[in-house]
Design a protein around this motif. Structure first.
Motif, PDB file in Angstrom:
ATOM      1  N   ASP A  57       0.857  -1.186   0.000  1.00  0.00           N
ATOM      2  CA  ASP A  57       0.000   0.000   0.000  1.00  0.00           C
ATOM      3  C   ASP A  57       0.892   1.235   0.000  1.00  0.00           C
ATOM      4  O   ASP A  57       1.531   1.555   1.000  1.00  0.00           O
ATOM      5  N   GLN A  58       0.911   1.888  -1.146  1.00  0.00           N
ATOM      6  CA  GLN A  58       1.788   3.032  -1.337  1.00  0.00           C
ATOM      7  C   GLN A  58       1.683   4.064  -0.209  1.00  0.00           C
ATOM      8  O   GLN A  58       2.680   4.572   0.273  1.00  0.00           O
ATOM      9  N   ARG A  59       0.433   4.319   0.209  1.00  0.00           N
ATOM     10  CA  ARG A  59       0.238   5.371   1.213  1.00  0.00           C
ATOM     11  C   ARG A  59       0.868   4.977   2.548  1.00  0.00           C
ATOM     12  O   ARG A  59       1.558   5.776   3.179  1.00  0.00           O
ATOM     13  N   VAL A  60       0.637   3.739   2.952  1.00  0.00           N
ATOM     14  CA  VAL A  60       1.200   3.245   4.220  1.00  0.00           C
ATOM     15  C   VAL A  60       2.727   3.229   4.139  1.00  0.00           C
ATOM     16  O   VAL A  60       3.434   3.650   5.060  1.00  0.00           O
ATOM     17  N   ILE A  61       3.234   2.755   2.994  1.00  0.00           N
ATOM     18  CA  ILE A  61       4.679   2.630   2.824  1.00  0.00           C
ATOM     19  C   ILE A  61       5.354   3.998   2.904  1.00  0.00           C
ATOM     20  O   ILE A  61       6.294   4.207   3.676  1.00  0.00           O
ATOM     21  N   VAL A  62       4.862   4.943   2.118  1.00  0.00           N
ATOM     22  CA  VAL A  62       5.492   6.272   2.081  1.00  0.00           C
ATOM     23  C   VAL A  62       5.384   6.949   3.449  1.00  0.00           C
ATOM     24  O   VAL A  62       6.351   7.517   3.959  1.00  0.00           O
ATOM     25  N   ASP A  63       4.217   6.848   4.055  1.00  0.00           N
ATOM     26  CA  ASP A  63       4.016   7.470   5.360  1.00  0.00           C
ATOM     27  C   ASP A  63       5.001   6.897   6.396  1.00  0.00           C
ATOM     28  O   ASP A  63       5.637   7.632   7.148  1.00  0.00           O
ATOM     29  N   THR A  64       5.149   5.576   6.403  1.00  0.00           N
ATOM     30  CA  THR A  64       6.035   4.927   7.376  1.00  0.00           C
ATOM     31  C   THR A  64       7.490   5.325   7.160  1.00  0.00           C
ATOM     32  O   THR A  64       8.185   5.724   8.100  1.00  0.00           O
ATOM     33  N   ILE A  65       7.961   5.230   5.917  1.00  0.00           N
ATOM     34  CA  ILE A  65       9.395   5.489   5.707  1.00  0.00           C
ATOM     35  C   ILE A  65       9.730   6.965   5.863  1.00  0.00           C
ATOM     36  O   ILE A  65      10.839   7.303   6.268  1.00  0.00           O
ATOM     37  N   GLN A  66       8.766   7.833   5.582  1.00  0.00           N
ATOM     38  CA  GLN A  66       9.038   9.265   5.795  1.00  0.00           C
ATOM     39  C   GLN A  66       9.089   9.588   7.286  1.00  0.00           C
ATOM     40  O   GLN A  66       9.998  10.259   7.751  1.00  0.00           O
ATOM     41  N   LYS A  67       8.115   9.080   8.014  1.00  0.00           N
ATOM     42  CA  LYS A  67       8.036   9.433   9.443  1.00  0.00           C
ATOM     43  C   LYS A  67       9.042   8.680  10.292  1.00  0.00           C
ATOM     44  O   LYS A  67       9.578   9.210  11.254  1.00  0.00           O
ATOM     45  N   LYS A  68       9.271   7.404   9.947  1.00  0.00           N
ATOM     46  CA  LYS A  68      10.083   6.588  10.862  1.00  0.00           C
ATOM     47  C   LYS A  68      11.514   6.354  10.401  1.00  0.00           C
ATOM     48  O   LYS A  68      12.326   5.840  11.157  1.00  0.00           O
ATOM     49  N   MET A  69      11.804   6.694   9.144  1.00  0.00           N
ATOM     50  CA  MET A  69      13.160   6.418   8.645  1.00  0.00           C
ATOM     51  C   MET A  69      13.855   7.646   8.068  1.00  0.00           C
ATOM     52  O   MET A  69      15.003   7.560   7.646  1.00  0.00           O
ATOM     53  N   GLY A  70      13.150   8.757   8.018  1.00  0.00           N
ATOM     54  CA  GLY A  70      13.759   9.974   7.470  1.00  0.00           C
ATOM     55  C   GLY A  70      13.965   9.898   5.963  1.00  0.00           C
ATOM     56  O   GLY A  70      14.786  10.611   5.389  1.00  0.00           O
ATOM     57  N   TRP A  71      13.181   9.015   5.298  1.00  0.00           N
ATOM     58  CA  TRP A  71      13.277   8.870   3.836  1.00  0.00           C
ATOM     59  C   TRP A  71      12.566  10.050   3.180  1.00  0.00           C
ATOM     60  O   TRP A  71      11.525  10.493   3.661  1.00  0.00           O
ATOM     61  N   SER A  72      13.130  10.571   2.110  1.00  0.00           N
ATOM     62  CA  SER A  72      12.445  11.696   1.453  1.00  0.00           C
ATOM     63  C   SER A  72      12.779  11.780  -0.023  1.00  0.00           C
ATOM     64  O   SER A  72      13.790  11.231  -0.482  1.00  0.00           O
ATOM     65  N   VAL A  73      11.905  12.439  -0.771  1.00  0.00           N
ATOM     66  CA  VAL A  73      12.189  12.761  -2.176  1.00  0.00           C
ATOM     67  C   VAL A  73      11.980  14.267  -2.341  1.00  0.00           C
ATOM     68  O   VAL A  73      11.223  14.868  -1.580  1.00  0.00           O
ATOM     69  N   PRO A  74      12.636  14.882  -3.328  1.00  0.00           N
ATOM     70  CA  PRO A  74      12.449  16.325  -3.515  1.00  0.00           C
ATOM     71  C   PRO A  74      10.977  16.653  -3.790  1.00  0.00           C
ATOM     72  O   PRO A  74      10.268  15.837  -4.389  1.00  0.00           O
ATOM     73  N   LYS A  75      10.560  17.817  -3.353  1.00  0.00           N
ATOM     74  CA  LYS A  75       9.151  18.224  -3.529  1.00  0.00           C
ATOM     75  C   LYS A  75       8.754  18.275  -5.009  1.00  0.00           C
ATOM     76  O   LYS A  75       7.593  18.103  -5.355  1.00  0.00           O
ATOM     77  N   THR A  76       9.743  18.475  -5.885  1.00  0.00           N
ATOM     78  CA  THR A  76       9.455  18.594  -7.324  1.00  0.00           C
ATOM     79  C   THR A  76       9.264  17.236  -7.989  1.00  0.00           C
ATOM     80  O   THR A  76       8.852  17.163  -9.137  1.00  0.00           O
ATOM     81  N   SER A  77       9.558  16.154  -7.266  1.00  0.00           N
ATOM     82  CA  SER A  77       9.457  14.821  -7.850  1.00  0.00           C
ATOM     83  C   SER A  77       7.989  14.470  -8.130  1.00  0.00           C
ATOM     84  O   SER A  77       7.131  14.629  -7.266  1.00  0.00           O
ATOM     85  N   ALA A  78       7.728  13.953  -9.350  1.00  0.00           N
ATOM     86  CA  ALA A  78       6.342  13.653  -9.741  1.00  0.00           C
ATOM     87  C   ALA A  78       5.839  12.364  -9.103  1.00  0.00           C
ATOM     88  O   ALA A  78       4.656  12.088  -9.090  1.00  0.00           O
ATOM     89  N   THR A  79       6.752  11.570  -8.580  1.00  0.00           N
ATOM     90  CA  THR A  79       6.362  10.280  -8.000  1.00  0.00           C
ATOM     91  C   THR A  79       7.368   9.880  -6.913  1.00  0.00           C
ATOM     92  O   THR A  79       8.515  10.330  -6.927  1.00  0.00           O
ATOM     93  N   THR A  80       6.916   9.015  -6.010  1.00  0.00           N
ATOM     94  CA  THR A  80       7.842   8.505  -4.989  1.00  0.00           C
ATOM     95  C   THR A  80       8.507   7.225  -5.488  1.00  0.00           C
ATOM     96  O   THR A  80       9.327   6.636  -4.805  1.00  0.00           O
TER      97      THR A  80
END
Ligand SMILES: [Zn+2]
Length: 337
Positions: free
Chosen positions: A238-261
């Motif tokens: 589940d993309q939403r769960v995955i992105v939310d988890t890695i952003q909040k708990k692992m400090g994972w990020s992509v630039p704001k200009t990126s069209a996709t994660t």
């Protein structure tokens, strides 16, 4: 151009036929996949995990979204002791480098980085491009990622064997697989004879030479004796769960200009995406997004917006410049692009 009314597959895509209801074959034949579940996962790995070992499994990581989540899940949910293995394919993005540092630090897992000597992966990709260029973008794009795949898999398998580890957790998923789409049409493969009389036949021999060098350097690419787990066969992708988890708990990020994660880990992805569109009438990311829309994991409008944004960001001159830097001639670049 018409698009499938359920997913976003365009009717320009090779092999795609929309029916009278406006649906593509992939939507008509779609069967919802039910993951096997965490209990089954624990059962399937229990005989392969040594609780006393310093490391009892491997998670290959690219710095991208899904493998980052796999590392989180294995360490924090399953409570295992993973070693993160990364193969630098010579096209690692800065985003990936930063994410690799952040995610491994966040879950306190050592990162083993592997890279070929003298950037041989890049050389192989260049020779393969040249050797396939006379046959058009379809063949070029089909074979671009071969050396990187070999590097990632053999690095993981051989590290596991060296360290007495028996389980590997892959973060690939059906939701991003382009295999079902590509199976809808016939692929062209030139005969040996056609290869030998092609203007770039010399590159065929160079490619084979470098690929053999890589195989010797990395060792065999065999999972013999190892248990391979494709994590998303067991838990819901589940993309939403995955992105939310890695952003909040692992400090994972992509630039704001990126069209996709998705696929922010490799700088050759935009070219592969573009060449897929050229060869098949649908881009690689578009195929992935259509899978996600079909399985209800991505909003249709969001997918269409991302496709539009990716198209607007496509910089063909930049692709040509990077290919020239890899030693590919203008003639071959123009044959493909
Ligand atoms: Zn569809």
């Amino acid at each position: 151009m018409k698009r499938c009314l359920k997913c976003i597959m365009p009717d320009t895509a090779k092999g795609i036929k929309l029916d009278e209801k406006g649906l593509c074959q992939l939507c008509r034949d779609y069967k919802e996949y039910v993951p096997k579940g965490e209990k089954k996962l624990r059962e399937d790995i229990k005989d392969y995990i040594d609780p006393k070992a310093e490391f009892n499994c491997i998670v290959p990581v690219s710095g991208g979204r899904d493998s980052s989540y796999a590392l989180y899940y294995v360490k924090e949910v399953l409570g295992l002791k993973p070693l993160a293995v990364h193969n630098d394919n010579d096209f690692e993005t800065e985003v990936a480098t930063n994410n690799l540092k952040a995610i491994t630090k966040a879950v306190n897992v050592p990162l083993l980085r592997i890279q070929s000597k003298n950037h041989i992966t890049k050389t192989i990709i260049a020779e393969k491009f040249k050797m396939n260029a006379p046959f058009g973008p379809g063949l070029v794009v089909e074979q671009t990622c071969e050396a990187c795949k070999y590097g990632f898999e053999s690095a993981s398998y051989n590290t596991a064997r060296q360290k007495g580890i028996k389980v590997i957790f892959w973060g690939d998923s059906l939701d991003e697989s382009t295999v079902p789409y590509h199976s809808l049409y016939a692929h062209y493969t030139p005969s040996k004879w056609k290869r030998l009389v092609s203007p770039n036949a010399l590159s065929l021999f160079k490619y084979k030479k470098y690929y053999n060098q890589m195989k010797q350097e990395y060792g065999p690419c065999s999972p013999a004796g190892l248990k391979e787990i494709h994590l998303f066969d067991y838990i819901l992708w589940d993309q939403r769960v995955i992105v939310d988890t890695i952003q909040k708990k692992m400090g994972w990020s992509v630039p704001k200009t990126s069209a996709t994660t998705w696929r922010t880990d490799c700088s050759i992805v935009p070219l592969v995406n573009y060449l897929t569109e050229k060869a098949c009438g649908v881009s690689k990311l578009e195929i992935g997004f259509s899978n996600m829309v079909r399985s209800g994991k991505m909003d249709r409008d969001e997918a269409l917006q991302s496709v539009e944004q990716i198209k607007n960001n496509t910089d063909v001159l930049k692709f040509k410049e990077s290919l020239r830097e890899m030693g590919i001639s203008n003639k071959d670049i123009n044959r493909v692009l």
